[in-house]
Write a protein that holds these residues in place. Structure first.
Motif, mmCIF file in Angstrom:
data_model
loop_
_atom_site.group_PDB
_atom_site.id
_atom_site.type_symbol
_atom_site.label_atom_id
_atom_site.label_comp_id
_atom_site.label_asym_id
_atom_site.label_seq_id
_atom_site.Cartn_x
_atom_site.Cartn_y
_atom_site.Cartn_z
ATOM 1 N N ALA A 194 0.758 -1.051 0.041
ATOM 2 C CA ALA A 194 -0.077 0.008 -0.175
ATOM 3 C C ALA A 194 0.944 1.122 -0.073
ATOM 4 O O ALA A 194 0.542 2.153 -0.760
ATOM 5 N N GLY A 195 1.910 1.116 1.010
ATOM 6 C CA GLY A 195 2.971 2.389 0.720
ATOM 7 C C GLY A 195 3.473 2.778 -0.755
ATOM 8 O O GLY A 195 3.748 3.894 -0.797
ATOM 9 N N LEU A 196 3.898 1.546 -1.362
ATOM 10 C CA LEU A 196 4.425 1.673 -2.567
ATOM 11 C C LEU A 196 3.549 2.571 -3.695
ATOM 12 O O LEU A 196 3.949 3.097 -4.411
ATOM 13 N N PHE A 197 2.331 2.192 -3.430
ATOM 14 C CA PHE A 197 1.414 2.879 -4.492
ATOM 15 C C PHE A 197 0.672 4.207 -3.817
ATOM 16 O O PHE A 197 -0.329 4.631 -4.172
ATOM 17 N N GLY A 198 1.395 5.005 -3.073
ATOM 18 C CA GLY A 198 0.953 6.179 -2.544
ATOM 19 C C GLY A 198 -0.092 5.980 -1.325
ATOM 20 O O GLY A 198 -0.773 7.176 -1.097
ATOM 21 N N GLU A 199 -0.430 4.859 -0.590
ATOM 22 C CA GLU A 199 -1.267 4.922 0.364
ATOM 23 C C GLU A 199 -0.723 4.932 1.866
ATOM 24 O O GLU A 199 -1.688 5.112 2.850
ATOM 25 N N ARG A 234 11.544 4.657 -5.171
ATOM 26 C CA ARG A 234 12.487 5.001 -5.992
ATOM 27 C C ARG A 234 13.107 4.008 -6.564
ATOM 28 O O ARG A 234 13.586 3.825 -7.905
ATOM 29 N N LEU A 235 13.170 2.944 -5.808
ATOM 30 C CA LEU A 235 13.855 1.492 -6.278
ATOM 31 C C LEU A 235 13.179 0.914 -7.322
ATOM 32 O O LEU A 235 13.502 0.283 -8.081
ATOM 33 N N LEU A 236 11.807 1.135 -7.616
ATOM 34 C CA LEU A 236 10.854 0.696 -8.316
ATOM 35 C C LEU A 236 10.327 1.778 -9.756
ATOM 36 O O LEU A 236 9.442 1.526 -10.504
ATOM 37 N N ARG A 237 11.209 2.819 -9.803
ATOM 38 C CA ARG A 237 10.570 3.851 -10.893
ATOM 39 C C ARG A 237 10.764 3.160 -12.131
ATOM 40 O O ARG A 237 10.366 3.416 -13.166
ATOM 41 N N GLY A 238 11.815 2.317 -12.121
ATOM 42 C CA GLY A 238 12.356 1.683 -13.626
ATOM 43 C C GLY A 238 11.360 0.530 -14.219
ATOM 44 O O GLY A 238 11.328 0.172 -15.280
ATOM 45 N N LEU A 239 10.544 0.110 -13.198
ATOM 46 C CA LEU A 239 9.512 -0.886 -13.604
ATOM 47 C C LEU A 239 8.327 -0.348 -14.365
ATOM 48 O O LEU A 239 7.971 0.804 -13.972
ATOM 49 N N THR A 260 4.281 -0.549 -15.941
ATOM 50 C CA THR A 260 3.098 -0.821 -15.226
ATOM 51 C C THR A 260 2.496 -2.138 -15.080
ATOM 52 O O THR A 260 2.135 -2.621 -14.006
ATOM 53 N N ALA A 261 3.045 -2.996 -16.167
ATOM 54 C CA ALA A 261 2.634 -4.404 -15.984
ATOM 55 C C ALA A 261 3.545 -5.086 -14.976
ATOM 56 O O ALA A 261 2.970 -6.122 -14.481
ATOM 57 N N ASP A 262 4.713 -4.642 -14.811
ATOM 58 C CA ASP A 262 5.617 -5.295 -14.133
ATOM 59 C C ASP A 262 5.155 -5.131 -12.491
ATOM 60 O O ASP A 262 5.192 -5.894 -11.653
ATOM 61 N N LEU A 263 4.989 -3.862 -12.258
ATOM 62 C CA LEU A 263 4.241 -3.706 -11.264
ATOM 63 C C LEU A 263 2.957 -4.275 -10.783
ATOM 64 O O LEU A 263 2.660 -4.688 -9.721
ATOM 65 N N ALA A 264 1.936 -4.514 -11.795
ATOM 66 C CA ALA A 264 0.900 -5.267 -11.767
ATOM 67 C C ALA A 264 1.251 -6.813 -11.294
ATOM 68 O O ALA A 264 0.691 -7.262 -10.117
ATOM 69 N N ALA A 307 2.522 -6.869 -7.662
ATOM 70 C CA ALA A 307 1.480 -6.609 -6.673
ATOM 71 C C ALA A 307 0.657 -7.903 -6.664
ATOM 72 O O ALA A 307 0.375 -8.519 -5.412
ATOM 73 N N LEU A 308 0.401 -8.578 -7.684
ATOM 74 C CA LEU A 308 -0.337 -10.000 -7.880
ATOM 75 C C LEU A 308 0.425 -11.173 -7.132
ATOM 76 O O LEU A 308 -0.035 -11.653 -6.249
ATOM 77 N N GLY A 309 1.761 -10.948 -7.397
ATOM 78 C CA GLY A 309 2.592 -12.045 -6.437
ATOM 79 C C GLY A 309 2.601 -11.845 -5.091
ATOM 80 O O GLY A 309 2.329 -12.786 -4.270
ATOM 81 N N LEU A 310 2.790 -10.494 -4.836
ATOM 82 C CA LEU A 310 2.945 -10.514 -3.067
ATOM 83 C C LEU A 310 1.648 -10.606 -2.612
ATOM 84 O O LEU A 310 1.523 -11.178 -1.356
ATOM 85 N N LEU A 311 0.496 -10.102 -3.275
ATOM 86 C CA LEU A 311 -0.853 -10.519 -2.730
ATOM 87 C C LEU A 311 -1.261 -12.251 -2.548
ATOM 88 O O LEU A 311 -1.678 -12.566 -1.571
#
Length: 345
Positions: free
Chosen positions: A12-17, A192-197, A199-203, A206-210
């Protein structure tokens, strides 16, 4: 906080929450346990037009019921921020390499275990950066630690009262609090460590972590259910093997259980009294006696309060026992509210 819940919080923190200043989060109630050894805790209710302050006995057996009465029935989610005194925490300042920032929580846990008798599993903790030495590539970090044994009883009481504990921050006042939430356990996302990823990679991440978090939660639930069944079987076997109580003890136990079951609940009476009192008056304490209720009230007008208490259902005419004679809204009076005829339990 379980490992799965911690991963979800970081996600949640990574996506601004994540809350940038958890100590400034807006909550319905603010709980102040006081300094170590305090016998009362303060409560500030901001849900009404004007805030209401309460002072509750920490050792009271019905503390959860009093909090539930203040919360009120038929309400939705009610959050409670906990503001602890700095004296109740172990606070230290450390100078660490800036490269340790992505894994600051793990670094602080290892340093805490090496330099102090505390262990990560026995404390609540959080940290924040006080300053940076750009030339030396170091950070000045403030680490705040509190024993679980001091905070867990209060959190359990809040949950039993139907309240949702919000951030647990540290400070002498809400406007002079540290930017920490001890319930976060010092977890900080590093976006900032994930800024190079993409949108598909982030999705996918997120799915894997979930899925991993759900798997851990399912395994934990299965383990808990198995342990609960084993505990129930062991307890049943012990009860079957244990000899019965002697007749006098069995009779005394039955009598005590009957007396406890017949004692009326305090929450409905508290709600009825609060509803009857004119604003800004409120009840400070309530206790059942042999003849009825003993009330300690904070009211601006004793006569108006006594007249309003006549409308409390199930009770008779109130009488004034003590009067503080204060010329302010903080006037303290003690009132006896007897049971109505035929209404005594």
């Amino acid at each position: 906080m379980s490992r799965g819940e911690a991963w979800l919080a970081d996600l949640a923190g990574l996506f601004g929450e994540a809350e940038a200043r958890p100590d400034r989060a807006s909550c319905d109630l603010t709980i102040r346990p006081g300094a170590p050894g305090a016998t009362h805790l303060g409560l500030l209710d901001r849900r009404g037009g004007s805030p209401r302050a309460y002072r509750l006995d920490v050792a009271a057996e019905d503390l959860a019921e009093r909090l539930r009465a203040i919360r009120g029935s038929g309400r939705g989610r009610v959050t409670a921020k906990v503001l602890v005194e700095p004296e109740a925490c172990f606070t230290r300042a450390l100078t660490l390499p800036a490269a340790a920032l992505p894994r600051m929580r793990e670094v602080l846990e290892q340093e805490l275990a090496a330099a102090t008798p505390f262990r990560a599993e026995g404390v609540y903790s959080d940290w924040y950066v006080e300053g940076e030495d750009v030339a030396g590539r170091t950070l000045r970090v403030r680490h705040v630690v509190m024993k679980r044994a001091r905070l867990d009883p209060l959190l359990d009481t809040l949950r039993r009262a139907g309240l949702e504990p919000g951030p647990v921050t540290v400070g002498q006042a809400e406007d002079r609090a540290m930017p920490v939430d001890l319930l976060s356990f010092g977890r900080r996302p590093v976006p900032r460590l994930l800024r190079g990823l993409r949108t598909a990679d982030l999705a996918l991440l997120a799915l894997g972590l979930l899925l991993a978090g759900l798997a851990l939660l399912l395994v934990r639930a299965h383990q808990d259910a198995t342990l609960a069944r084993l505990d129930g079987a062991i307890l049943a076997a012990r009860r079957a093997a244990a000899p019965g109580l002697a007749p006098p003890l069995a009779a005394a136990a039955s009598r005590l259980a009957a007396e406890r079951a017949s004692r009326p609940a305090i929450a409905p009476a508290w709600e009825a009294v609060e509803a009857a009192l004119p604003d800004p008056g409120h009840a400070e304490s309530l206790r059942y006696g042999a003849e009825g209720l003993d009330l300690t009230l904070r009211v601006p007008d004793a006569a108006a309060a006594l007249d309003a208490l006549k409308a409390v259902p199930g009770f008779g005419r109130p009488s004034l026992r003590e009067d503080g004679h204060a010329e302010s809204v903080d006037r303290r009076i003690v009132v006896a509210l007897p049971f109505a005829a035929g209404a005594a339990p």
